[in-house]
Design a protein around this motif. Structure first.
Motif, short mmCIF file in Angstrom:
data_model
loop_
_atom_site.label_atom_id
_atom_site.label_comp_id
_atom_site.label_asym_id
_atom_site.label_seq_id
_atom_site.Cartn_x
_atom_site.Cartn_y
_atom_site.Cartn_z
N SER A 30 -31.11 -13.36 -31.22
CA SER A 30 -32.14 -13.71 -32.20
C SER A 30 -32.30 -15.07 -33.01
CB SER A 30 -31.74 -12.92 -33.44
OG SER A 30 -32.24 -11.46 -33.10
N SER A 31 -31.34 -15.88 -32.44
CA SER A 31 -31.25 -17.18 -33.09
C SER A 31 -31.23 -18.34 -31.92
CB SER A 31 -29.80 -17.63 -33.83
OG SER A 31 -28.91 -17.04 -33.14
N PHE A 32 -30.69 -18.30 -30.64
CA PHE A 32 -30.79 -19.29 -29.89
C PHE A 32 -30.54 -19.20 -28.55
CE2 PHE A 32 -26.25 -18.69 -31.22
CZ PHE A 32 -25.71 -18.76 -30.11
N PHE A 33 -30.28 -17.96 -28.21
CA PHE A 33 -29.97 -17.18 -26.58
C PHE A 33 -30.89 -16.52 -26.04
CE2 PHE A 33 -27.18 -14.81 -23.67
CZ PHE A 33 -26.83 -15.72 -23.16
N SER A 63 -28.79 -8.53 -34.64
CA SER A 63 -29.86 -8.88 -34.36
C SER A 63 -30.40 -9.61 -35.83
CB SER A 63 -30.97 -8.10 -33.87
OG SER A 63 -32.24 -8.70 -33.67
N LEU A 64 -30.30 -8.76 -36.90
CA LEU A 64 -30.87 -9.19 -38.17
C LEU A 64 -29.80 -10.58 -38.54
CD1 LEU A 64 -32.33 -8.67 -40.63
CD2 LEU A 64 -30.57 -7.03 -41.33
N PHE A 65 -28.66 -10.55 -38.46
CA PHE A 65 -27.75 -11.81 -38.72
C PHE A 65 -28.21 -12.74 -37.92
CE2 PHE A 65 -25.04 -8.40 -40.89
CZ PHE A 65 -25.19 -8.68 -42.11
N GLY A 66 -28.35 -12.52 -36.85
CA GLY A 66 -28.71 -13.66 -35.75
C GLY A 66 -30.18 -14.27 -36.30
N GLY A 67 -31.11 -13.34 -36.88
CA GLY A 67 -32.32 -13.91 -37.13
C GLY A 67 -32.20 -14.60 -38.59
N PRO A 119 -39.31 -13.25 -27.64
CA PRO A 119 -37.97 -14.14 -28.23
C PRO A 119 -38.08 -14.09 -29.73
CG PRO A 119 -38.88 -15.42 -26.54
CD PRO A 119 -40.09 -14.10 -26.64
N TYR A 120 -37.12 -13.26 -30.36
CA TYR A 120 -37.20 -13.17 -31.83
C TYR A 120 -36.75 -14.45 -32.59
CZ TYR A 120 -36.66 -11.23 -36.74
OH TYR A 120 -36.73 -11.00 -37.81
N LYS A 121 -35.99 -15.12 -31.53
CA LYS A 121 -35.49 -16.68 -32.41
C LYS A 121 -36.97 -17.39 -32.75
CE LYS A 121 -34.59 -17.56 -27.95
NZ LYS A 121 -34.32 -15.89 -27.78
N ARG A 145 -36.68 -5.31 -36.66
CA ARG A 145 -35.53 -5.38 -35.69
C ARG A 145 -35.05 -3.95 -35.55
NH1 ARG A 145 -36.90 -8.36 -32.56
NH2 ARG A 145 -34.89 -8.75 -31.37
N PHE A 146 -34.84 -2.91 -36.65
CA PHE A 146 -34.25 -1.78 -36.79
C PHE A 146 -35.57 -0.71 -36.18
CE2 PHE A 146 -31.07 -2.89 -39.60
CZ PHE A 146 -30.10 -2.00 -39.41
#
Length: 192
Positions: A30-33, A63-67, A119-121, A145-146
């Motif tokens: 969710s942020s970089f991968f 995923s939420l925290f990665g976002g 990609p959510y990122k 995400r949920f």
């Protein structure tokens, strides 16, 4: 080539520490991968159906925290880290197409595209660049995400054994379909 990898992941999905690996992949995606957590979530849920909802909630929360990290990258670090990620993954064309639509219908786009396996990122970083209100971003991200992972969980809950048989019997077809869905999601940025 795919069969050994699938079997390896399936074996790891039953290990006690697999949930931490899945959470890490979900956070990072969710942020970089670039790797989606589905490749661990689905085998883990199939291996231990009684833990399906627990795994789904952990995956969605990670995923939420990665976002949130993705949002922070866009908000605070776009000129350094954000540009590097966009260069690394070749996301500039998608970004420019998405940015115009995001400025107009940002929250709706975040929810609708956030449910797909794109990609959510890209969504999270763009929300940060656009300085979207953090509360609106969080609410949209929770829904997106949920919803995304609960769709998978519901399918696995009702059709788990059939899904496992299909995956094992037609692994190449399933992989190809997943690639088509991801590429289709990326191309939809250019159409919006």
């Amino acid at each position: 080539m795919l069969r050994p990898l699938y079997n390896w992941i399936l074996r790891r999905s039953a290990r006690p520490d697999a949930v931490w690996w899945m959470a890490g992949v979900s956070f990072a995606e969710s942020s970089f991968f670039p790797l989606p957590p589905d490749i661990m979530l689905i085998p883990m849920c199939l291996a231990e159906p009684k833990k399906l909802w627990r795994y789904t909630n952990i995956c969605a929360l990670a995923s939420l925290f990665g976002g949130i990290l993705g949002y922070a990258i866009g908000f605070f670090l776009f000129d350094s880290v954000g540009r590097l990620l966009f260069d690394l993954y070749g996301l500039w064309d998608a970004y420019y197409g998405f940015q115009h639509s995001f400025n107009t219908v940002g929250p709706w786009l975040l929810v609708l595209k956030g449910v797909t396996p794109i990609p959510y990122k890209l969504l999270a970083i763009t929300a940060g660049i656009a300085k979207m209100d953090i509360v609106i971003f969080l609410l949209c991200s929770v829904v997106a995400r949920f919803s995304r992972y609960y769709i998978i969980a519901v399918l696995l809950h009702f059709y788990g054994p059939q899904v496992q048989r299909i995956i094992e019997k037609r692994l190449m077809l399933v992989t190809t379909l997943l690639v088509v869905v991801v590429v289709g999601g990326l191309l939809s940025f250019k159409l919006v």
